[in-house]
Design a protein around this motif. Structure first.
Motif: not given
Length: 95
Positions: A64-71, A73-75, A81-83, A85-92
């Protein structure tokens, strides 16, 4: 399509009957690690907790982290952005 994959993963992680990748059992430990002031101590504690996860959780979190890194990278194209993505995924990942 990276958006489809991300949407499917997000839905999977939100499944209410599923234990989060960082496990209910480790919730307090992760919060304590995140709250540490010293950056090196914080990173070391989080790394120890991640490596102590059950194997399937660790491997899933790694991919998942590798996938989100690719996402991220296309910011410039996707505004994820990483921020964001963290808002969306961290609670889960940790609940």
């Amino acid at each position: 399509d990276v958006h489809v994959v991300t949407g499917v993963v997000k839905s999977y992680l939100r499944e209410p009957t599923r234990e989060p990748l960082c496990t209910f059992q480790n919730y307090e430990s992760f919060l304590n690690a995140i709250g540490l002031k010293d950056w090196r101590e914080k990173m070391s504690s989080i790394q120890d907790l991640v490596h102590a996860l059950p194997r399937k959780n660790f491997v899933t979190l790694k991919y998942l982290c590798e996938h989100l890194k690719r996402v991220a990278a296309s910011e410039s194209e996707n505004r994820m952005s990483i921020r964001n993505l963290s808002i969306i995924f961290a609670p889960n990942l940790l609940r």
